[in-house]
Design an enzyme around this catalytic site. Structure first.
Site, PDB file in Angstrom:
ATOM      1  N   CYS A  49       0.836  -1.203   0.000  1.00 49.53           N
ATOM      2  CA  CYS A  49       0.000   0.000   0.000  1.00 49.53           C
ATOM      3  C   CYS A  49       0.877   1.264   0.000  1.00 49.53           C
ATOM      4  O   CYS A  49       1.748   1.422   0.857  1.00 49.53           O
ATOM      5  CB  CYS A  49      -0.927   0.004   1.217  1.00 49.53           C
ATOM      6  N   LYS A  62       1.348  -9.557  -0.733  1.00 44.95           N
ATOM      7  CA  LYS A  62       1.207  -8.744  -1.950  1.00 44.95           C
ATOM      8  C   LYS A  62       2.259  -7.644  -1.908  1.00 44.95           C
ATOM      9  O   LYS A  62       2.298  -6.852  -0.957  1.00 44.95           O
ATOM     10  CB  LYS A  62      -0.203  -8.163  -2.040  1.00 44.95           C
ATOM     11  N   SER A  91      -0.927  -8.511 -10.926  1.00 43.24           N
ATOM     12  CA  SER A  91      -1.847  -7.388 -10.781  1.00 43.24           C
ATOM     13  C   SER A  91      -1.272  -6.204 -11.549  1.00 43.24           C
ATOM     14  O   SER A  91      -0.060  -6.034 -11.641  1.00 43.24           O
ATOM     15  CB  SER A  91      -1.990  -7.039  -9.296  1.00 43.24           C
ATOM     16  N   ALA A 101      -8.444  -5.487 -10.385  1.00 43.01           N
ATOM     17  CA  ALA A 101      -8.714  -4.441  -9.392  1.00 43.01           C
ATOM     18  C   ALA A 101      -9.635  -3.370  -9.971  1.00 43.01           C
ATOM     19  O   ALA A 101     -10.851  -3.576 -10.080  1.00 43.01           O
ATOM     20  CB  ALA A 101      -7.385  -3.861  -8.899  1.00 43.01           C
ATOM     21  N   ARG A 102      -9.071  -2.232 -10.399  1.00 41.54           N
ATOM     22  CA  ARG A 102      -9.914  -1.122 -10.864  1.00 41.54           C
ATOM     23  C   ARG A 102     -10.827  -1.526 -12.012  1.00 41.54           C
ATOM     24  O   ARG A 102     -11.933  -1.000 -12.145  1.00 41.54           O
ATOM     25  CB  ARG A 102      -9.023   0.061 -11.280  1.00 41.54           C
TER      26      ARG A 102
HETATM   27  C1  FMN Z   1      -9.088   2.359  -4.536  1.00 42.79           C
HETATM   28  C2  FMN Z   1      -8.038   1.297  -4.429  1.00 42.79           C
HETATM   29  C3  FMN Z   1      -7.879   0.620  -3.238  1.00 42.79           C
HETATM   30  C4  FMN Z   1      -6.889  -0.374  -3.121  1.00 42.79           C
HETATM   31  N1  FMN Z   1      -6.755  -1.039  -1.948  1.00 42.79           N
HETATM   32  C5  FMN Z   1      -5.868  -2.058  -1.836  1.00 42.79           C
HETATM   33  C6  FMN Z   1      -5.789  -2.835  -0.649  1.00 42.79           C
HETATM   34  O1  FMN Z   1      -6.533  -2.651   0.323  1.00 42.79           O
HETATM   35  N2  FMN Z   1      -4.854  -3.830  -0.614  1.00 42.79           N
HETATM   36  C7  FMN Z   1      -4.013  -4.087  -1.669  1.00 42.79           C
HETATM   37  O2  FMN Z   1      -3.191  -4.996  -1.597  1.00 42.79           O
HETATM   38  N3  FMN Z   1      -4.090  -3.382  -2.811  1.00 42.79           N
HETATM   39  C8  FMN Z   1      -4.992  -2.395  -2.925  1.00 42.79           C
HETATM   40  N4  FMN Z   1      -5.115  -1.720  -4.102  1.00 42.79           N
HETATM   41  C9  FMN Z   1      -4.275  -2.110  -5.249  1.00 42.79           C
HETATM   42  C10 FMN Z   1      -4.995  -3.103  -6.182  1.00 42.79           C
HETATM   43  O3  FMN Z   1      -5.278  -4.310  -5.525  1.00 42.79           O
HETATM   44  C11 FMN Z   1      -4.178  -3.381  -7.449  1.00 42.79           C
HETATM   45  O4  FMN Z   1      -2.996  -4.044  -7.099  1.00 42.79           O
HETATM   46  C12 FMN Z   1      -3.842  -2.111  -8.225  1.00 42.79           C
HETATM   47  O5  FMN Z   1      -4.967  -1.279  -8.362  1.00 42.79           O
HETATM   48  C13 FMN Z   1      -3.269  -2.434  -9.613  1.00 42.79           C
HETATM   49  O6  FMN Z   1      -4.194  -3.029 -10.441  1.00 42.79           O
HETATM   50  P1  FMN Z   1      -4.987  -2.209 -11.612  1.00 42.79           P
HETATM   51  O7  FMN Z   1      -3.947  -1.373 -12.323  1.00 42.79           O
HETATM   52  O8  FMN Z   1      -5.558  -3.317 -12.448  1.00 42.79           O
HETATM   53  O9  FMN Z   1      -6.015  -1.396 -10.913  1.00 42.79           O
HETATM   54  C14 FMN Z   1      -6.064  -0.699  -4.233  1.00 42.79           C
HETATM   55  C15 FMN Z   1      -6.253  -0.014  -5.431  1.00 42.79           C
HETATM   56  C16 FMN Z   1      -7.220   0.965  -5.555  1.00 42.79           C
HETATM   57  C17 FMN Z   1      -7.381   1.671  -6.873  1.00 42.79           C
END
Ligand code: FMN
Length: 323
Positions: free
Chosen positions: A105, A143, A204, A228-229
């Site tokens: 994070c 992670k 991811s 994720a997003r």
């Molecule tokens: C709003 C938001 C909240 C997130 N919260 C967490 C979380 O609680 N724990 C975590 O490991 N990753 C968290 N992430 C990261 C995502 O799990 C992911 O690794 C990251 O968004 C990259 O993937 P993407 O580019 O497909 O969105 C968060 C991402 C976003 C956008």
């Protein structure tokens, strides 16, 4: 060929398409919807190990399973190995099947206290955290990001440390902490890790469509992915990804009716589970995502953000479809 069962420690999971942890989003309702749409596992949002030890009731409620949740994958964050180990025991006692450690994070409030990406930066402590957590007797995953910044890409050392301490899988978001969520994820690093790590690697980063998932699996040979997003306001990404991987069926555009139905269903489930007040507060940003890209989206976005009343939210969504 790309949709495959996956084993994380003693846990057998029938498919390798997961819903990523997202703070403020992946509550039990969103996880339910993700799994109904075909995700084989959905992580909880990150949960504070310190707050779990304090018996904080709001934090404990984040461990709540949805009805029928087959695998409860609890993500914990914290900076102290001992606290993380004790929190893992609490999670296990509350029905967790898998514990994931957040070492990625980038949010300042989190890293300032030595958690998230700051823990990932301190590889020795990261190893100690895994050592403490595996004592809870459940499979433990972690992670991580690729490093703190471009000058400090430490993922290789991090992998070595966590594998040595008995981690069962690694989630890899190959951006640095400095990058946050911007720029492109480094899938090349993901490929390198996947080829070398002795445990499954879950990729991811930039998975915004079923075809992006297929590309990641092909290009990096990672064992699985976490979306994720790309899943915010688009839970059908999971079923469409599975169809693409299994049957080669290409992604069709979503109809406005589908999206509206999904948005309303999500809102209703949130009201049932959390009550009107909490649902209205939490759901606005999610409803906005469901209507992303619509001709009237920006006006709707403003209108949705202004109201905290469920029936008004419903009426606004209905009105979009009629316009
Ligand atoms: C709003 C938001 C909240 C997130 N919260 C967490 C979380 O609680 N724990 C975590 O490991 N990753 C968290 N992430 C990261 C995502 O799990 C992911 O690794 C990251 O968004 C990259 O993937 P993407 O580019 O497909 O969105 C968060 C991402 C976003 C956008």
């Amino acid at each position: 060929m790309y949709l495959q069962p996956i084993k994380i420690g003693s846990l057998h999971i029938s498919g390798n398409i997961f819903a990523a942890p997202m703070a403020g989003y992946t509550d039990c309702v969103t996880r339910h919807i993700s799994c109904n749409n075909g995700a084989f596992l959905a992580y909880t949002e990150m949960i504070s190990s310190e707050a779990l030890l304090r018996n904080n009731s709001r934090t404990l409620s984040m461990l709540k399973k949805f009805n029928g949740e087959k695998i409860l994958a609890v993500q914990l964050y914290g900076s102290k190995p001992d606290t993380l180990g004790r929190a893992a025991i609490i999670a296990a006692e509350n029905g967790a099947d898998l514990i994931d450690l957040n070492a990625g994070c980038p949010v300042r409030k989190v890293t300032r206290k030595g958690s998230g990406a700051a823990l990932g930066r301190d590889v020795r402590k990261l190893g100690l955290a895994i050592r403490a957590m595996v004592k809870a007797g459940l499979p433990v995953s972690v992670k991580i990001r690729s490093g703190w910044d471009e000058t400090e890409l430490n993922w290789r050392e991090a992998v070595q440390a966590v594998v040595q301490e008995g981690v069962s899988a690694i989630g890899f978001h190959p951006r640095t902490c400095r990058q946050g969520y911007g720029g492109k994820a480094d899938w090349k690093a993901l490929g390198t890790m996947s080829a070398a790590a002795p445990v499954p690697v879950i990729g991811s980063g930039d998975l915004d469509s079923p075809s992006a998932v297929l590309r990641m699996l092909k290009e990096t040979s990672c064992s699985g992915v976490m979306i994720a997003r790309g899943a915010i306001g688009y839970p059908e990404i999971f079923s469409r990804t599975c169809r693409l991987l299994k049957e080669g069926i290409p992604e069709l555009p979503q109809t406005p009716e589908d999206r509206l139905r999904n948005a309303k269903n999500h809102l209703l489930m949130a009201v049932e589970t959390f009550g009107e007040k909490t649902a209205a507060k939490n759901m606005k940003k999610i409803l906005v995502a469901y209507v992303r890209g619509w001709p009237s989206a920006s006006k709707l976005r403003n209108d949705l953000m202004k109201t905290s009343d469920i029936s008004t939210l419903m009426t606004l969504l209905d009105r979009v479809i009629l316009e």
